[in-house]
Design a protein around this motif. Structure first.
Motif, PDB file in Angstrom:
ATOM      1  N   THR A   1      -9.802  18.947  86.200  1.00  0.00           N
ATOM      2  CA  THR A   1     -11.237  18.960  86.462  1.00  0.00           C
ATOM      3  C   THR A   1     -12.012  18.227  85.384  1.00  0.00           C
ATOM      4  OG1 THR A   1     -10.837  21.145  87.327  1.00  0.00           O
ATOM      5  CG2 THR A   1     -13.114  20.472  87.156  1.00  0.00           C
ATOM      6  N   LEU A   2     -11.700  18.555  84.128  1.00  0.00           N
ATOM      7  CA  LEU A   2     -12.506  18.002  83.043  1.00  0.00           C
ATOM      8  C   LEU A   2     -11.872  16.797  82.365  1.00  0.00           C
ATOM      9  CD1 LEU A   2     -13.647  21.349  81.399  1.00  0.00           C
ATOM     10  CD2 LEU A   2     -14.821  19.988  83.117  1.00  0.00           C
ATOM     11  N   GLY A   3     -10.644  16.497  82.713  1.00  0.00           N
ATOM     12  CA  GLY A   3      -9.972  15.334  82.124  1.00  0.00           C
ATOM     13  C   GLY A   3      -9.051  15.725  80.984  1.00  0.00           C
ATOM     14  N   HIS A   4      -8.150  14.797  80.688  1.00  0.00           N
ATOM     15  CA  HIS A   4      -7.120  15.098  79.693  1.00  0.00           C
ATOM     16  C   HIS A   4      -7.674  15.248  78.286  1.00  0.00           C
ATOM     17  CE1 HIS A   4      -3.479  14.789  82.161  1.00  0.00           C
ATOM     18  NE2 HIS A   4      -4.290  14.089  82.941  1.00  0.00           N
ATOM     19  N   LYS A   5      -8.764  14.497  78.016  1.00  0.00           N
ATOM     20  CA  LYS A   5      -9.334  14.583  76.663  1.00  0.00           C
ATOM     21  C   LYS A   5      -9.834  16.004  76.408  1.00  0.00           C
ATOM     22  CE  LYS A   5     -12.573  12.383  74.339  1.00  0.00           C
ATOM     23  NZ  LYS A   5     -13.883  11.834  74.706  1.00  0.00           N
ATOM     24  N   ALA A   6     -10.504  16.546  77.404  1.00  0.00           N
ATOM     25  CA  ALA A   6     -11.003  17.915  77.275  1.00  0.00           C
ATOM     26  C   ALA A   6      -9.836  18.890  77.175  1.00  0.00           C
ATOM     27  CB  ALA A   6     -11.876  18.256  78.476  1.00  0.00           C
ATOM     28  N   GLY A   7      -8.787  18.615  77.961  1.00  0.00           N
ATOM     29  CA  GLY A   7      -7.595  19.453  77.909  1.00  0.00           C
ATOM     30  C   GLY A   7      -7.001  19.466  76.513  1.00  0.00           C
ATOM     31  N   ASP A   8      -6.938  18.278  75.898  1.00  0.00           N
ATOM     32  CA  ASP A   8      -6.398  18.171  74.535  1.00  0.00           C
ATOM     33  C   ASP A   8      -7.251  18.957  73.547  1.00  0.00           C
ATOM     34  OD1 ASP A   8      -4.424  16.610  75.506  1.00  0.00           O
ATOM     35  OD2 ASP A   8      -5.106  14.732  74.595  1.00  0.00           O
ATOM     36  N   THR A   9      -8.556  18.812  73.681  1.00  0.00           N
ATOM     37  CA  THR A   9      -9.460  19.524  72.778  1.00  0.00           C
ATOM     38  C   THR A   9      -9.246  21.027  72.890  1.00  0.00           C
ATOM     39  OG1 THR A   9     -11.044  17.782  73.259  1.00  0.00           O
ATOM     40  CG2 THR A   9     -11.881  19.692  72.061  1.00  0.00           C
ATOM     41  N   LEU A  10      -9.074  21.479  74.125  1.00  0.00           N
ATOM     42  CA  LEU A  10      -8.874  22.902  74.367  1.00  0.00           C
ATOM     43  C   LEU A  10      -7.579  23.388  73.700  1.00  0.00           C
ATOM     44  CD1 LEU A  10      -9.876  25.410  76.007  1.00  0.00           C
ATOM     45  CD2 LEU A  10      -8.242  24.723  77.750  1.00  0.00           C
ATOM     46  N   ILE A  11      -6.512  22.613  73.892  1.00  0.00           N
ATOM     47  CA  ILE A  11      -5.210  22.982  73.310  1.00  0.00           C
ATOM     48  C   ILE A  11      -5.325  23.072  71.786  1.00  0.00           C
ATOM     49  CG2 ILE A  11      -2.858  22.110  72.871  1.00  0.00           C
ATOM     50  CD1 ILE A  11      -2.962  23.179  75.598  1.00  0.00           C
ATOM     51  N   ARG A  12      -6.019  22.092  71.209  1.00  0.00           N
ATOM     52  CA  ARG A  12      -6.176  22.083  69.747  1.00  0.00           C
ATOM     53  C   ARG A  12      -6.951  23.308  69.286  1.00  0.00           C
ATOM     54  NH1 ARG A  12      -6.542  16.372  68.982  1.00  0.00           N
ATOM     55  NH2 ARG A  12      -8.656  16.498  69.787  1.00  0.00           N
ATOM     56  N   ALA A  13      -8.037  23.591  70.001  1.00  0.00           N
ATOM     57  CA  ALA A  13      -8.889  24.718  69.612  1.00  0.00           C
ATOM     58  C   ALA A  13      -8.119  26.027  69.704  1.00  0.00           C
ATOM     59  CB  ALA A  13     -10.121  24.757  70.511  1.00  0.00           C
ATOM     60  N   ILE A  14      -7.360  26.159  70.766  1.00  0.00           N
ATOM     61  CA  ILE A  14      -6.624  27.410  70.974  1.00  0.00           C
ATOM     62  C   ILE A  14      -5.516  27.571  69.947  1.00  0.00           C
ATOM     63  CG2 ILE A  14      -4.995  28.517  72.555  1.00  0.00           C
ATOM     64  CD1 ILE A  14      -6.885  27.792  74.786  1.00  0.00           C
TER      65      ILE A  14
ATOM     66  N   LEU B   1      -4.197  37.758  73.236  1.00  0.00           N
ATOM     67  CA  LEU B   1      -4.990  37.788  74.471  1.00  0.00           C
ATOM     68  C   LEU B   1      -6.464  38.034  74.157  1.00  0.00           C
ATOM     69  CD1 LEU B   1      -2.584  39.733  76.857  1.00  0.00           C
ATOM     70  CD2 LEU B   1      -3.264  37.338  77.030  1.00  0.00           C
ATOM     71  N   ASP B   2      -6.707  38.914  73.190  1.00  0.00           N
ATOM     72  CA  ASP B   2      -8.093  39.224  72.811  1.00  0.00           C
ATOM     73  C   ASP B   2      -8.796  38.009  72.241  1.00  0.00           C
ATOM     74  OD1 ASP B   2      -8.082  41.757  73.661  1.00  0.00           O
ATOM     75  OD2 ASP B   2      -7.724  42.699  71.699  1.00  0.00           O
ATOM     76  N   CYS B   3      -8.068  37.291  71.368  1.00  0.00           N
ATOM     77  CA  CYS B   3      -8.736  36.169  70.701  1.00  0.00           C
ATOM     78  C   CYS B   3      -9.041  35.054  71.693  1.00  0.00           C
ATOM     79  CB  CYS B   3      -7.930  35.679  69.496  1.00  0.00           C
ATOM     80  SG  CYS B   3      -6.840  34.307  69.832  1.00  0.00           S
ATOM     81  N   LEU B   4      -8.336  35.069  72.843  1.00  0.00           N
ATOM     82  CA  LEU B   4      -8.621  34.048  73.847  1.00  0.00           C
ATOM     83  C   LEU B   4      -9.809  34.426  74.727  1.00  0.00           C
ATOM     84  CD1 LEU B   4      -5.031  33.023  74.963  1.00  0.00           C
ATOM     85  CD2 LEU B   4      -6.564  31.827  73.419  1.00  0.00           C
ATOM     86  N   ARG B   5     -10.224  35.681  74.618  1.00  0.00           N
ATOM     87  CA  ARG B   5     -11.338  36.132  75.448  1.00  0.00           C
ATOM     88  C   ARG B   5     -12.641  35.407  75.105  1.00  0.00           C
ATOM     89  NH1 ARG B   5      -9.288  40.482  78.264  1.00  0.00           N
ATOM     90  NH2 ARG B   5      -8.037  41.565  76.723  1.00  0.00           N
ATOM     91  N   GLN B   6     -12.788  35.073  73.807  1.00  0.00           N
ATOM     92  CA  GLN B   6     -13.961  34.307  73.393  1.00  0.00           C
ATOM     93  C   GLN B   6     -13.891  32.936  74.057  1.00  0.00           C
ATOM     94  OE1 GLN B   6     -16.525  35.057  71.352  1.00  0.00           O
ATOM     95  NE2 GLN B   6     -15.726  37.162  71.385  1.00  0.00           N
ATOM     96  N   PRO B   7     -14.948  32.487  74.714  1.00  0.00           N
ATOM     97  CA  PRO B   7     -14.861  31.174  75.358  1.00  0.00           C
ATOM     98  C   PRO B   7     -14.651  30.059  74.327  1.00  0.00           C
ATOM     99  CG  PRO B   7     -17.070  32.086  75.540  1.00  0.00           C
ATOM    100  CD  PRO B   7     -16.222  33.149  74.939  1.00  0.00           C
ATOM    101  N   VAL B   8     -14.005  29.004  74.763  1.00  0.00           N
ATOM    102  CA  VAL B   8     -13.793  27.847  73.902  1.00  0.00           C
ATOM    103  C   VAL B   8     -14.812  26.799  74.330  1.00  0.00           C
ATOM    104  CG1 VAL B   8     -12.145  26.095  73.169  1.00  0.00           C
ATOM    105  CG2 VAL B   8     -11.340  28.369  73.836  1.00  0.00           C
ATOM    106  N   ILE B   9     -15.483  26.211  73.338  1.00  0.00           N
ATOM    107  CA  ILE B   9     -16.493  25.219  73.695  1.00  0.00           C
ATOM    108  C   ILE B   9     -15.863  23.830  73.675  1.00  0.00           C
ATOM    109  CG2 ILE B   9     -18.746  24.236  73.115  1.00  0.00           C
ATOM    110  CD1 ILE B   9     -19.334  26.996  71.790  1.00  0.00           C
ATOM    111  N   VAL B  10     -15.818  23.214  74.853  1.00  0.00           N
ATOM    112  CA  VAL B  10     -15.246  21.876  74.970  1.00  0.00           C
ATOM    113  C   VAL B  10     -16.287  20.983  75.624  1.00  0.00           C
ATOM    114  CG1 VAL B  10     -13.442  20.485  76.043  1.00  0.00           C
ATOM    115  CG2 VAL B  10     -12.885  22.756  75.175  1.00  0.00           C
ATOM    116  N   GLU B  11     -16.651  19.931  74.913  1.00  0.00           N
ATOM    117  CA  GLU B  11     -17.666  18.994  75.405  1.00  0.00           C
ATOM    118  C   GLU B  11     -18.902  19.734  75.904  1.00  0.00           C
ATOM    119  OE1 GLU B  11     -15.581  16.691  78.290  1.00  0.00           O
ATOM    120  OE2 GLU B  11     -14.324  15.706  76.792  1.00  0.00           O
TER     121      GLU B  11
END
Ligand code: C2E
Ligand code: MG
Ligand code: MG
Length: 710
Positions: free
Chosen positions: A330-343, A386-396
């Motif tokens: 949906t958001l593209g691979h760049k956003a996917g990468d950012t998400l992986i890094r953040a997590i 699991l808890d720490c993932l509950r906080q939303p991740v801000i991507v773009e």
């Protein structure tokens, strides 16, 4: 040299005579030439000797240097024993020969130093002094054999040149550590000019990164006369450091003390950097910097070995993000990468130093926990993750909610083999995911059976199509304002010969993964058209049949041609069908999906967005996407009357549909309260158990007929 061969004796070289005695060691060519000339008659006078003359005689006889007296015509009139040795000729053969040189003006001592022919093995240093011999002008010629010295000098020159032009840096220090000599490469390496280096203390090149022990070891070996070889980090003039592989060798002086040290340095900084990079590439993940799958397995092996020795346990955990593919698509691979890094950064903070966190696949993370005493600790960690993932991740600028599924297996309880343990943790993770995600599961032996069941399911499903075990159930859709059945959703059913009715939730994912969804999808399109014709024949009018289309079909089939040709063949109008696609498929925005969707809607065939609200589509995406209907996901409908957030979402979807001119259908309506709520908010249609469960075609005809008549 020319000057040596053009001496006065050359005048007699025309005489034809052979040497009286062969020369055992060949003298320098021109000397040999001179010596080969014929002897002239010489008188050797022997008079009475004074004591002084006796001394001179002994000096001459025992001198190491050769002495000749050559008269003014160039003839040798006297020779000492050293001369006979030098030329390997007896005295009587030397005497009377023409030497080939005459020296200087009379009376003037003209010492000349001559080096004989370069190619000759015999090099002499020659000094001549004028004297009078038997009343005639003559020269006393002393000849020093410097052949060996020249050979040494040549050798030294070769060595010096070799050292000077060597690619490695070479420097020589004295006992005090002062630099005495350097080559060009060492100047280049250190950045100091030779003039600065010479006299400088070698200590000045130290980077300070080495422990004193390194230099203590170096000094100990060198003073014991041994070579030292090792790696040291040095500092260049500009402050940069470089790593050198250095070999130092002590050189003894004539007394046997080690007076000098020759050191050779090879700059291996570049090589080390390349090696580091290679290690980094082969062992670490480029995106997150975490260990990769290979490195994860290596660490798991070591952890198991340690646990085996210590009789302790190791927990292996695998985490997979739920819906990561949807985010990526949906958001593209760049956003996917950012998400992986953040997590990965977020989770890394939860790890102890002895834990390993690795990225072992696209959205898969691996964990190793050593020394786990009980599984309670591991499950606390999983819960924390699991808890720490509950906080939303801000991507773009978007707030993304990610959930994960975790699986865990333990050494030695579940298995002792690292690969099997990883596989088991993955199985447990799949199980957690299959049960809705955002949870964790321990591996248990039954999961293996689960996998076998899935393999069995796939082979059964292949057979199901041929055996006609599949059929379509129809669930009616009610228009709330007109109070009429305006449509139905076709839902696939499988009558398994031994297991009975298998739900699509179980076999559709398997069909999608195996590609079996393609022949199944083909069959559904044929079947839905056949049923539509049959329903019309039974008197059902204006009932649109919706059917679910998988993303795999969009990607691998020309859906437009397939649907239109089926419609044409059966003579149905375009209004007869409705394709249900999920948000995830719609938002993929690949050429195949976009083209197919555009052609289908352009042909006037309706497309519905299924499970709306559960994906990641945004308003702008929706505006660009030509769907006719939105199907509010059942999970929000379920919250009506219970959860204000869900109610707000339902209200928002209805308003959104109205503003975009789309019909809104609520799925999973089970209660009258839900129906009322939806009706009041302006929702167009409802589908759910309240109205009817999905039913076989024959029953559906009766149901609709009865309903419309009532
Ligand atoms: P879906 O397309 O969202 O279908 C709605 C599901 O909700 C159906 O489950 C339906 O039986 C169920 N449902 C309807 N009303 C209610 C209700 O009031 N309460 C509850 N609890 N459930 C209700 P079903 O038939 O098990 O299908 C599950 C999913 O499998 C479907 O979700 C769809 O994604 C997929 N599926 C079903 N048939 C097909 C098919 O022919 N092709 C493809 N590709 N997927 C299909
Ligand atoms: Mg559906
Ligand atoms: Mg749905």
């Amino acid at each position: 040299m020319d000057h040596a061969t053009s001496g006065s004796g050359a005048g007699q070289s025309g005489a034809s005579a052979v040497p009286d005695a062969p020369l055992t060691a060949p003298p320098a060519p021109h000397i040999a030439q001179a010596l080969n000339r014929p002897k002239s008659r010489v008188r050797v006078r022997t008079g009475t000797r004074t004591a002084q003359q006796e001394v001179y005689q002994r000096v001459v006889d025992h001198a190491r240097d050769a002495f000749l007296i050559v008269d003014d015509t160039g003839v040798i009139v006297f020779c000492n024993p050293a001369a006979t040795r030098l030329f390997s000729m007896a005295a009587e053969d030397l005497l009377g020969r023409n030497f080939g040189f005459s020296f200087g003006p009379d009376g003037e001592p003209t010492p000349i130093e001559l080096l004989s022919g370069v190619l000759s093995p015999l090099f002499v240093e020659m000094v001549a002094t004028p004297l009078t011999w038997e009343g005639r002008a003559a020269s006393l010629v002393s000849l020093t054999d410097i052949t060996a010295r020249r050979a040494r000098e040549t050798e030294m020159m070769i060595h010096t040149t070799a050292m000077e032009t060597a690619a490695n840096g070479i420097f020589i220090t004295d006992r005090g550590g002062l630099i005495k000599w350097v080559n060009k490469a060492f100047e280049d390496l250190t950045g100091y000019a030779r003039a600065l280096l010479i006299g400088m203390s070698a200590d000045q090149l130290k980077s300070g990164r080495e422990s004193d022990a390194v230099f203590a070891d170096m000094n100990a070996r060198l003073s014991a006369g041994q070579n030292w070889k090792g790696r040291i980090v040095c500092r260049r003039k500009n402050g940069d450091v470089y790593t050198a592989e250095q070999t130092s060798t002590p050189i003894p002086d004539p007394t046997g003390r080690f007076s000098h040290f020759v050191s050779v340095q090879e700059d291996i900084s570049e090589r080390l950097r390349a090696q580091d990079q290679l290690i980094q590439l082969s062992e670490y993940d480029g995106l997150t910097g975490l260990p990769n799958r290979h490195q994860f397995m290596e660490r798991l092996k070591s952890a198991i070995e340690r646990a085996n020795r210590a009789d302790s346990a190791v927990a292996v955990m695998v985490m997979d993000l739920d819906n990561f593919k949807a985010i990526n698509n949906t958001l593209g691979h760049k956003a996917g990468d950012t998400l992986i890094r953040a997590i990965s950064a977020r989770i890394a903070k939860l790890m102890r130093t002895t834990d390993t966190l690795a990225r072992i696949g696209g959205d898969d993370f691996g964990f190793i926990f050593e020394n786990v005493s009980d599984m309670a600790g591991a499950s606390r960690t999983m819960r924390r993750i699991l808890d720490c993932l509950r906080q939303p991740v801000i991507v773009e600028g978007r707030h993304l909610k990610v959930a994960a599924s975790l699986g865990i297996a333990a050494y030695p309880k579940d298995d002792i083999d690292p690969l099997s343990l990883l596989r088991q943790a993955e199985l447990a993770m799949y199980q957690a995911k299959a049960q809705g995600g955002q949870s964790f599961k321990y591996f248990d032996k039954d999961m293996d059976a689960d996998i076998r069941r899935r393999v069995q399911l796939e082979s059964d499903l292949r057979r199901a199509i041929e055996n006609g075990e599949l059929w379509l159930a129809f669930q009616p859709q009610l228009d709330l304002r007109r109070r009429r059945i305006v449509g139905a959703e076709a839902l696939i059913r499988w009558n398994h010969p031994t297991r009975g009715l298998v739900s699509p939730g179980e076999f559709i994912p398997c069909a999608e993964a195996s590609g079996l969804i393609l022949p199944i999808g083909d069959w559904i399109i044929e079947e839905i058209c056949r049923r539509s014709v049959a329903f019309a024949e039974k008197g059902l009018r204006d009932v649109q049949l919706g059917f679910n289309v998988s993303g795999v079909q969009f990607r691998q089939r020309d859906l437009y041609s397939q649907v239109t040709s089926s419609l044409n063949r059966t003579g149905l109008g375009v209004e007869a069908l409705d394709l249900e696609i999920t948000e995830t498929v719609a938002m993929e925005r690949t050429k195949q999906v976009t083209e197919n969707v555009e052609k289908i809607t352009a042909a006037g065939i309706s497309i519905s967005m299924d499970d709306f609200g559960t994906g990641y589509s945004s308003l702008s995406n929706l505006q660009a996407f030509p769907v006719k209907r939105l199907k509010v996901d059942a999970s929000f409908v379920r919250g009506i009357g219970q959860n204000r957030d869900d109610e707000k979402i339902v209200e928002a979807v209805v308003r959104l549909g109205q503003s975009l001119g789309l019909r809104v259908v609520a799925e999973g309506v089970e209660t009258t309260a839900q129906k009322e709520f939806l009706h009041e908010r302006g929702c167009d249609e409802i589908q759910g158990y309240l109205l009817a469960k999905p039913m076989p075609p024959e029953q559906f005809v009766t149901f609709v007929s009865d309903f419309q008549d009532s």
